[in-house]
Design a protein around this motif. Structure first.
Motif, mmCIF file in Angstrom:
data_model
loop_
_atom_site.group_PDB
_atom_site.id
_atom_site.type_symbol
_atom_site.label_atom_id
_atom_site.label_comp_id
_atom_site.label_asym_id
_atom_site.label_seq_id
_atom_site.Cartn_x
_atom_site.Cartn_y
_atom_site.Cartn_z
ATOM 1 N N SER A 9 1.493 -1.730 0.358
ATOM 2 C CA SER A 9 -0.074 -0.247 -0.488
ATOM 3 C C SER A 9 1.638 1.616 0.212
ATOM 4 O O SER A 9 0.489 2.324 -0.935
ATOM 5 C CB SER A 9 -0.755 0.114 1.547
ATOM 6 N N LEU A 10 2.135 0.831 0.658
ATOM 7 C CA LEU A 10 2.719 2.386 0.688
ATOM 8 C C LEU A 10 3.382 3.004 -0.228
ATOM 9 O O LEU A 10 4.011 3.201 -1.227
ATOM 10 C CB LEU A 10 4.219 2.125 2.258
ATOM 11 N N ALA A 11 3.884 1.468 -1.164
ATOM 12 C CA ALA A 11 4.298 1.428 -2.691
ATOM 13 C C ALA A 11 3.481 2.519 -3.243
ATOM 14 O O ALA A 11 4.103 2.923 -4.783
ATOM 15 C CB ALA A 11 4.754 0.167 -3.169
ATOM 16 N N ILE A 12 2.775 1.901 -3.102
ATOM 17 C CA ILE A 12 1.223 2.564 -4.804
ATOM 18 C C ILE A 12 0.990 4.096 -4.637
ATOM 19 O O ILE A 12 1.093 4.411 -5.306
ATOM 20 C CB ILE A 12 0.242 1.197 -4.489
ATOM 21 N N LEU A 13 1.459 4.316 -2.500
ATOM 22 C CA LEU A 13 0.534 5.511 -2.291
ATOM 23 C C LEU A 13 2.105 6.363 -2.868
ATOM 24 O O LEU A 13 1.820 7.800 -3.650
ATOM 25 C CB LEU A 13 0.697 5.389 -0.732
ATOM 26 N N LEU A 14 3.000 5.806 -3.148
ATOM 27 C CA LEU A 14 4.550 6.716 -3.131
ATOM 28 C C LEU A 14 4.347 6.810 -4.962
ATOM 29 O O LEU A 14 5.045 7.569 -5.243
ATOM 30 C CB LEU A 14 5.295 5.911 -2.843
ATOM 31 N N LEU A 15 3.732 6.074 -5.301
ATOM 32 C CA LEU A 15 4.199 6.015 -6.886
ATOM 33 C C LEU A 15 3.141 6.949 -7.170
ATOM 34 O O LEU A 15 3.467 7.687 -7.973
ATOM 35 C CB LEU A 15 3.694 4.437 -7.513
ATOM 36 N N VAL A 16 1.581 6.778 -6.552
ATOM 37 C CA VAL A 16 0.916 7.924 -6.889
ATOM 38 C C VAL A 16 1.094 9.546 -7.224
ATOM 39 O O VAL A 16 0.706 10.074 -7.250
ATOM 40 C CB VAL A 16 -0.924 7.296 -6.590
ATOM 41 N N ILE A 17 1.506 9.529 -5.319
ATOM 42 C CA ILE A 17 2.192 10.977 -5.239
ATOM 43 C C ILE A 17 3.225 10.923 -6.190
ATOM 44 O O ILE A 17 3.248 12.872 -6.745
ATOM 45 C CB ILE A 17 2.668 11.036 -3.697
ATOM 46 N N ILE A 51 -6.516 13.673 1.590
ATOM 47 C CA ILE A 51 -7.544 12.476 2.911
ATOM 48 C C ILE A 51 -8.011 11.838 1.564
ATOM 49 O O ILE A 51 -8.476 10.594 1.996
ATOM 50 C CB ILE A 51 -8.362 13.843 2.776
ATOM 51 N N LEU A 52 -8.146 12.173 0.205
ATOM 52 C CA LEU A 52 -8.710 10.442 -0.788
ATOM 53 C C LEU A 52 -7.820 9.652 -0.958
ATOM 54 O O LEU A 52 -8.598 8.503 -0.618
ATOM 55 C CB LEU A 52 -8.913 11.387 -2.260
ATOM 56 N N LEU A 53 -6.479 9.666 -0.377
ATOM 57 C CA LEU A 53 -5.391 8.653 -0.314
ATOM 58 C C LEU A 53 -4.767 8.189 0.818
ATOM 59 O O LEU A 53 -5.090 6.765 1.335
ATOM 60 C CB LEU A 53 -4.179 9.391 -0.854
ATOM 61 N N GLY A 54 -5.076 9.249 1.741
ATOM 62 C CA GLY A 54 -5.159 8.918 3.004
ATOM 63 C C GLY A 54 -6.268 8.069 3.769
ATOM 64 O O GLY A 54 -6.464 7.353 4.601
ATOM 65 N N VAL A 55 -7.485 8.259 3.375
ATOM 66 C CA VAL A 55 -9.025 7.765 4.520
ATOM 67 C C VAL A 55 -8.613 5.845 4.136
ATOM 68 O O VAL A 55 -8.507 4.717 4.577
ATOM 69 C CB VAL A 55 -10.250 8.069 3.947
ATOM 70 N N PRO A 56 -8.437 5.290 2.280
ATOM 71 C CA PRO A 56 -8.222 4.070 1.972
ATOM 72 C C PRO A 56 -6.874 3.292 2.639
ATOM 73 O O PRO A 56 -6.402 1.953 3.357
ATOM 74 C CB PRO A 56 -7.712 3.959 0.555
ATOM 75 N N LEU A 57 -5.805 4.414 3.068
ATOM 76 C CA LEU A 57 -4.243 3.552 3.896
ATOM 77 C C LEU A 57 -4.503 3.260 4.992
ATOM 78 O O LEU A 57 -4.758 2.672 5.910
ATOM 79 C CB LEU A 57 -3.726 4.753 3.577
ATOM 80 N N GLY A 58 -5.510 3.733 5.694
ATOM 81 C CA GLY A 58 -6.052 4.144 6.916
ATOM 82 C C GLY A 58 -6.488 3.223 7.687
ATOM 83 O O GLY A 58 -6.571 2.472 8.496
#
Length: 137
Positions: A9-17, A51-58
């Motif tokens: 999840s963190l890898a996908i999040l960093l890629l999107v960012i 916030i859009l990315l943080g809710v699913p990550l949470g």
């Protein structure tokens, strides 16, 4: 398994960012001339994205740790922090395309802030009232 889900999840999040930080301003050749944005425009967009990315990550973190309530509570907070960082980077990246807010925009912003705070207070009051009334049953 949970660690693998969190790392993925963190890898996908960093890629999107990383992809989103490469978003450019509209080019001058689209017939609009030089495009300007009001001050704070990119910060608000970054916070919304965070916030859009943080809710699913949470939620993923909550499932991985076995405490979904904690994940739902921490997700928006992590997203807000992440979004603020993204927004400030985008504000600095597009600082030549920013303009001061007009009086009409300042007025609309004040009205929106008052409306949002009022709605938040009303919602929290209604929530606590419901908990109180259901607790009496």
């Amino acid at each position: 398994m949970a660690l693998l889900i969190i790392l993925g999840s963190l890898a996908i999040l960093l890629l999107v960012i990383g992809l989103l930080l490469n978003i450019g301003v509209k080019k001058d050749n689209d017939g609009q001339g030089h495009v300007t944005y009001p001050k704070g425009y990119w910060l608000v967009r970054g916070i919304a994205l965070g916030i859009l990315l943080g809710v699913p990550l949470g939620i993923v973190l909550g499932i991985a740790t076995g405490n979904i309530g904690l994940g739902i509570a921490l997700g928006p907070a992590m997203g807000l922090a992440l979004g603020s960082a993204i927004g400030s980077v985008l504000e600095r990246k597009h600082k030549e395309n920013l303009r001061p807010l007009t009086e009409e925009e300042k007025r609309a912003q004040r009205i929106l802030v008052v409306f949002t705070i009022s709605l938040l207070v009303l919602g929290v009051t209604a929530l606590f009232t419901m908990f109180y009334l259901f607790g009496m049953m």
